[in-house]
Scaffold this motif. Structure first.
Motif: not given
Length: 131
Positions: A65-84
């Motif tokens: 719980e913090h008003p300035r930083a959201e924890c993404l909910a279960w099932g939310t899709w996150l764009g992840v860049p290539p590890v390189t």
């Protein structure tokens, strides 16, 4: 960019860029990345479009719980860049702090401390700008 679902192996805490830059005391992306690596003990962080995403254990979603930083909910899709992709010149997204190894995530308490520090510093800056 790959999309991964938050909730089973990890989730992410979305950190506003101004808050992270205040905590890092820098707007230089390379210096911010160095700060994040130190403050979060090498835990993985994605930078994308002016925001940062600290990857944390999925259990963080239960109590975060913090008003300035959201924890993404279960099932939310996150764009992840290539590890390189670790260079800050890519505005679409890069690893500000690369994944150190399988299953290694940021400590939720360390992320909260970073958020609280950034919030306090921003409030102090606003107060001094107003006087």
């Amino acid at each position: 960019m790959t999309f991964l679902r938050c909730g089973s192996l990890f989730t992410a805490i979305r950190l506003p860029g101004d808050l992270v830059r205040a905590a890092a005391a820098s707007s230089d992306p390379a210096k911010v990345s160095t700060y994040l690596a130190e403050a979060l003990d090498g835990g993985p962080v994605i930078a994308s479009r002016g925001r940062y995403y600290a990857l944390v254990p999925p259990s963080a979603g239960v109590a975060w719980e913090h008003p300035r930083a959201e924890c993404l909910a279960w099932g939310t899709w996150l764009g992840v860049p290539p590890v390189t992709r670790t260079g800050c010149e890519d505005a679409l997204g890069y690893w500000a702090v690369p994944v150190p190894g399988p299953g290694r995530l940021c400590d939720t308490n360390a992320v909260l401390q970073l958020v609280q520090l950034g919030q306090r510093l921003l409030l102090e800056q606003e107060a001094s700008d107003g006087s």
